[in-house]
Design an enzyme around this catalytic site. Structure first.
Site, PDB file in Angstrom:
ATOM      1  N   ASP A  37      -5.196  18.195  -3.805  1.00 47.89           N
ATOM      2  CA  ASP A  37      -5.961  18.943  -4.800  1.00 47.89           C
ATOM      3  C   ASP A  37      -7.393  19.064  -4.302  1.00 47.89           C
ATOM      4  OD1 ASP A  37      -7.036  16.423  -5.136  1.00 47.89           O
ATOM      5  OD2 ASP A  37      -6.274  16.134  -7.157  1.00 47.89           O
ATOM      6  N   LYS A  71       1.155  22.297  -5.684  1.00 47.25           N
ATOM      7  CA  LYS A  71       0.616  20.948  -5.927  1.00 47.25           C
ATOM      8  C   LYS A  71       1.487  20.183  -6.923  1.00 47.25           C
ATOM      9  CE  LYS A  71      -1.911  17.407  -7.170  1.00 47.25           C
ATOM     10  NZ  LYS A  71      -2.852  17.625  -8.252  1.00 47.25           N
TER      11      LYS A  71
END
Length: 220
Positions: free
Chosen positions: A139, A121
């Site tokens: 996310d 991420k």
């Protein structure tokens, strides 16, 4: 609406609401963005933006940060949580950037993911927002909205990212990921959501939400 119609509606709605979207983490270059995103793991952007000025006043580049004692970094970033892990990561990646990359943040996903405390991420955010390389950082918040809108049945952020990259045109990815974040905060929160007042859920329906225990926070 079928899925293709939902995708078109989501894109149009987000573009109307958020024609311009800033990166929510304050930074001045790829390095400070990398550090800010690393700090945002299990922490709000608002809190990160309160902590980073103090940290960057001490060191805002890999050369200087590599010479700051880990305990000093940990003390400064403690409000962001997970300070033992994050401070070691900040110190370690700064040293690697100096030793292996000429103190420059690499614009390569595999190189970024190899840095201490940098997960997929974080690497995706940096590669997309610092270098303009198409990526779709997902996310738990984006995962929740994409599921809620019936665009993915992914059981984890990895599958949802694959679905998003398949559904949305590549040239939209970098901006769209930010638009979804801002939309979720303003109109489509996890708790206290009012679907009849949500510009997207009102029109495309709302999938039953998954249980909190079904979703594990990803490594950022």
């Amino acid at each position: 609406m079928n899925k293709s119609e939902k995708v078109d509606f989501v894109v149009r709605t987000l573009e109307e609401l958020y024609p311009e979207v800033p990166v929510p983490l304050d930074h001045k270059d790829p390095y400070t963005l990398l550090i800010a995103v690393l700090l945002s793991a299990q922490c709000t952007d608002e809190r990160v933006n309160k902590v980073t000025p103090g940290l960057f006043a001490v060191a805002d580049n890999p050369y200087d940060m590599a010479n700051v004692p880990i305990e000093e970094i940990k003390r400064i970033i403690r409000p962001c949580g997970l300070s033992p892990m994050k401070s070691k990561g900040i110190s370690g990646l700064s040293k690697i950037l100096v030793e292996q990359y000429g103190a420059k943040v690499p614009n390569d996903m595999s190189a970024l993911e190899s840095l201490p405390a940098v997960g997929h991420k974080t690497a995706s955010v940096v590669i997309s927002q610092a270098f303009g390389v198409p990526a779709f950082p997902v996310d738990t918040h984006i995962h929740r909205l994409i599921y809620r809108w019936g665009l993915s049945n992914g059981k984890n952020v990895q599958q949802t990212e694959k679905d998003c990259k398949r559904l949305f045109d590549e040239e939209l990815w970098n901006k769209l990921h930010l638009q979804i974040i801002f939309f979720g905060r303003e109109y489509c929160p996890a708790r206290g959501h009012e679907p009849n007042h949500c510009p997207i859920c009102t029109h495309i329906g709302r999938a039953p939400m998954f249980k909190n225990h079904d979703l594990k926070p990803p490594k950022k």
